[in-house]
Design an enzyme around this catalytic site. Structure first.
Site, PDB file in Angstrom:
ATOM      1  N   ASP A  84      67.516  79.279  89.101  1.00 29.05           N
ATOM      2  CA  ASP A  84      67.860  78.172  87.884  1.00 29.05           C
ATOM      3  C   ASP A  84      66.250  77.704  87.247  1.00 29.05           C
ATOM      4  O   ASP A  84      65.273  77.631  88.168  1.00 29.05           O
ATOM      5  CB  ASP A  84      68.461  76.802  88.488  1.00 29.05           C
ATOM      6  CG  ASP A  84      68.910  75.714  87.545  1.00 29.05           C
ATOM      7  OD1 ASP A  84      69.048  76.542  86.241  1.00 29.05           O
ATOM      8  OD2 ASP A  84      69.225  74.747  87.852  1.00 29.05           O
ATOM      9  N   HIS A  85      66.300  77.592  85.928  1.00 30.06           N
ATOM     10  CA  HIS A  85      65.064  77.116  85.355  1.00 30.06           C
ATOM     11  C   HIS A  85      63.751  77.827  85.761  1.00 30.06           C
ATOM     12  O   HIS A  85      62.884  77.380  86.285  1.00 30.06           O
ATOM     13  CB  HIS A  85      64.738  75.850  85.703  1.00 30.06           C
ATOM     14  CG  HIS A  85      65.657  74.748  84.864  1.00 30.06           C
ATOM     15  ND1 HIS A  85      65.834  74.608  83.624  1.00 30.06           N
ATOM     16  CD2 HIS A  85      66.631  74.229  85.216  1.00 30.06           C
ATOM     17  CE1 HIS A  85      66.776  73.833  83.291  1.00 30.06           C
ATOM     18  NE2 HIS A  85      67.405  73.287  84.282  1.00 30.06           N
ATOM     19  N   ASP A 107      64.069  80.505  81.341  1.00 31.01           N
ATOM     20  CA  ASP A 107      63.905  79.248  80.617  1.00 31.01           C
ATOM     21  C   ASP A 107      62.488  79.086  79.972  1.00 31.01           C
ATOM     22  O   ASP A 107      61.650  78.869  80.577  1.00 31.01           O
ATOM     23  CB  ASP A 107      64.075  78.080  81.615  1.00 31.01           C
ATOM     24  CG  ASP A 107      63.974  76.623  81.169  1.00 31.01           C
ATOM     25  OD1 ASP A 107      63.841  76.713  79.839  1.00 31.01           O
ATOM     26  OD2 ASP A 107      63.956  75.750  81.705  1.00 31.01           O
ATOM     27  N   GLU A 137      68.346  78.574  77.373  1.00 28.42           N
ATOM     28  CA  GLU A 137      68.296  77.315  76.770  1.00 28.42           C
ATOM     29  C   GLU A 137      67.815  77.144  75.413  1.00 28.42           C
ATOM     30  O   GLU A 137      66.890  77.002  75.155  1.00 28.42           O
ATOM     31  CB  GLU A 137      67.567  76.491  78.044  1.00 28.42           C
ATOM     32  CG  GLU A 137      67.538  74.715  77.343  1.00 28.42           C
ATOM     33  CD  GLU A 137      66.806  74.102  78.457  1.00 28.42           C
ATOM     34  OE1 GLU A 137      67.199  74.254  79.782  1.00 28.42           O
ATOM     35  OE2 GLU A 137      66.166  73.178  78.059  1.00 28.42           O
ATOM     36  N   HIS A 183      68.278  65.981  82.196  1.00 32.58           N
ATOM     37  CA  HIS A 183      68.059  66.332  83.418  1.00 32.58           C
ATOM     38  C   HIS A 183      67.656  64.940  83.946  1.00 32.58           C
ATOM     39  O   HIS A 183      66.947  64.269  83.276  1.00 32.58           O
ATOM     40  CB  HIS A 183      67.040  67.296  83.433  1.00 32.58           C
ATOM     41  CG  HIS A 183      67.380  68.666  83.514  1.00 32.58           C
ATOM     42  ND1 HIS A 183      68.686  69.247  84.085  1.00 32.58           N
ATOM     43  CD2 HIS A 183      67.272  69.746  82.484  1.00 32.58           C
ATOM     44  CE1 HIS A 183      68.565  70.467  83.638  1.00 32.58           C
ATOM     45  NE2 HIS A 183      67.988  70.827  82.674  1.00 32.58           N
ATOM     46  N   GLY A 184      68.009  64.899  85.138  1.00 33.06           N
ATOM     47  CA  GLY A 184      67.503  63.829  86.059  1.00 33.06           C
ATOM     48  C   GLY A 184      68.606  62.421  85.633  1.00 33.06           C
ATOM     49  O   GLY A 184      69.462  62.695  85.792  1.00 33.06           O
ATOM     50  N   HIS A 223      74.255  71.550  82.097  1.00 34.40           N
ATOM     51  CA  HIS A 223      73.103  71.090  82.779  1.00 34.40           C
ATOM     52  C   HIS A 223      73.093  69.601  82.664  1.00 34.40           C
ATOM     53  O   HIS A 223      73.838  69.060  81.694  1.00 34.40           O
ATOM     54  CB  HIS A 223      71.652  71.682  82.154  1.00 34.40           C
ATOM     55  CG  HIS A 223      71.318  72.967  82.471  1.00 34.40           C
ATOM     56  ND1 HIS A 223      70.294  73.435  83.224  1.00 34.40           N
ATOM     57  CD2 HIS A 223      71.986  74.271  82.303  1.00 34.40           C
ATOM     58  CE1 HIS A 223      70.077  74.484  83.417  1.00 34.40           C
ATOM     59  NE2 HIS A 223      71.199  75.189  82.850  1.00 34.40           N
ATOM     60  N   GLY A 224      72.345  68.923  83.636  1.00 32.70           N
ATOM     61  CA  GLY A 224      72.195  67.549  83.685  1.00 32.70           C
ATOM     62  C   GLY A 224      73.430  66.615  83.743  1.00 32.70           C
ATOM     63  O   GLY A 224      74.072  66.060  82.963  1.00 32.70           O
ATOM     64  N   VAL A 246      75.276  71.239  89.295  1.00 35.20           N
ATOM     65  CA  VAL A 246      75.180  69.970  89.716  1.00 35.20           C
ATOM     66  C   VAL A 246      74.098  69.984  90.646  1.00 35.20           C
ATOM     67  O   VAL A 246      73.718  70.733  91.345  1.00 35.20           O
ATOM     68  CB  VAL A 246      76.554  69.643  90.390  1.00 35.20           C
ATOM     69  CG1 VAL A 246      77.725  69.612  89.261  1.00 35.20           C
ATOM     70  CG2 VAL A 246      76.863  70.733  91.435  1.00 35.20           C
TER      71      VAL A 246
END
Ligand code: 13P
Length: 295
Positions: A84-85, A107, A137, A183-184, A223-224, A246
């Site tokens: 991921d990312h 990303d 993305e 995100h976050g 995402h997120g 997740v």
């Protein structure tokens, strides 16, 4: 590209798109996570995508990825391994050639659009040459994560339908739109999502599909998802999201357990109970996303 039909992430998400359900894609930080994710998938007969952040590669020199890939091979349900990312081109080239990933999120969203697209295209070709599928993305999902390079200060930018065409042209297989997801932490207000934007993005993808049987050849990634209520998650899946990233959503109880029991539990109990806490939330999300019983 015939090989894609045998790629685990591609196949898992094609089946999800056809079946109208989401596949839970949690982030693994340690062996407890990997065990819990696989146990939940087997208990619920659900497909699964295990993800790691680039942090895990430098921290364990790829060991965690090998452990996850071995667990995936031995599992009685379909399990894919995804990075991921991944924001560093050299790291992507290195791990695509050396680690057993089924798919990688290329990303480049921290670059301006033209550079993002050029780099994405080049890295997609490199990954594909190693039979690895790719996610990207368009736009920029706001916020940051522990374990991803610190790009949290960059301004978010919502995905436009025009960008969808540009990104599909790079050859990606999975697209992670920004439509209000963050995100976050979401804070007290909670997520404010633009479902119309998601619908427009999906329509764009469908318009470009080559097969009439499938809504699109490119799957949508959510995402997120921190703090997502069940109905919000379901609405996103109805809106076309197939890969459901997740993180804390399935680790929250584990984090609480660690904070409250670290001083008293024995190390083995601590690890076993922690694993159970993660498995329980994973099973819940497999029910919510509709993937339970699909493997
Ligand atoms: P968050 O919900 O914490 O953003 O994590 C899920 C995710 O999107 C990881 O890429």
């Amino acid at each position: 590209m015939e090989w894609k039909k045998d790629n685990r992430t591609y196949k898992i998400l094609s089946d999800a798109e056809k079946g109208g359900y989401g596949v839970v894609a949690p982030i693994a930080y340690n062996i407890e996570c990997i065990l819990a994710f696989i146990r939940a998938a087997e208990a619920k007969r659900a497909p699964l995508i295990i993800q790691v952040f680039p942090w895990a590669l430098t921290y364990s020199d790829g060991l965690l990825v090998h452990a996850a890939a071995k667990a995936a091979r031995d599992a009685s349900v379909p399990v894919a391994i995804h990075l991921d990312h991944a924001q560093d081109a050299d790291l992507i080239r290195h791990v695509a050639a050396t680690l057993p990933f089924d798919s990688i999120m290329v990303d480049m969203s921290h670059y301006e659009m033209a550079e993002n697209l050029a780099k994405t295209k080049e890295l997609v070709a490199f990954c594909n040459a190693h039979r690895i599928c790719t996610e990207a993305e368009p736009g920029r999902i706001e916020g940051g994560e522990d374990g991803i390079a610190d790009t949290a200060d960059l301004e978010g930018a919502l995905t436009t339908p025009e960008q969808v065409d540009d990104f599909v042209a790079t050859g990606i297989d999975f697209l992670a739109p920004a439509f209000g997801n963050v995100h976050g932490e979401y804070g007290a207000r909670g997520p404010v999502l633009e479902y119309d934007r998601l619908a427009a993005i999906r329509a764009k993808l469908s318009a470009g599909a080559s097969s009439s049987k499938e809504a699109s050849n490119v799957r949508i990634v959510l995402h997120g998802t921190n703090d997502f209520a069940e109905d919000v998650m379901k609405r996103c899946i109805q809106g076309g999201c197939s890969k459901i990233n997740v993180n804390k959503l399935v680790l929250d109880d584990y984090l609480v357990y660690m904070k409250t029991q670290a001083a008293t539990a024995s190390l083995t109990t601590f690890m076993e109970e922690g694993t159970k806490a993660i498995q329980k939330l994973m099973e819940w999300q497999m029910d919510v996303t509709g993937s339970a019983g699909k493997a």
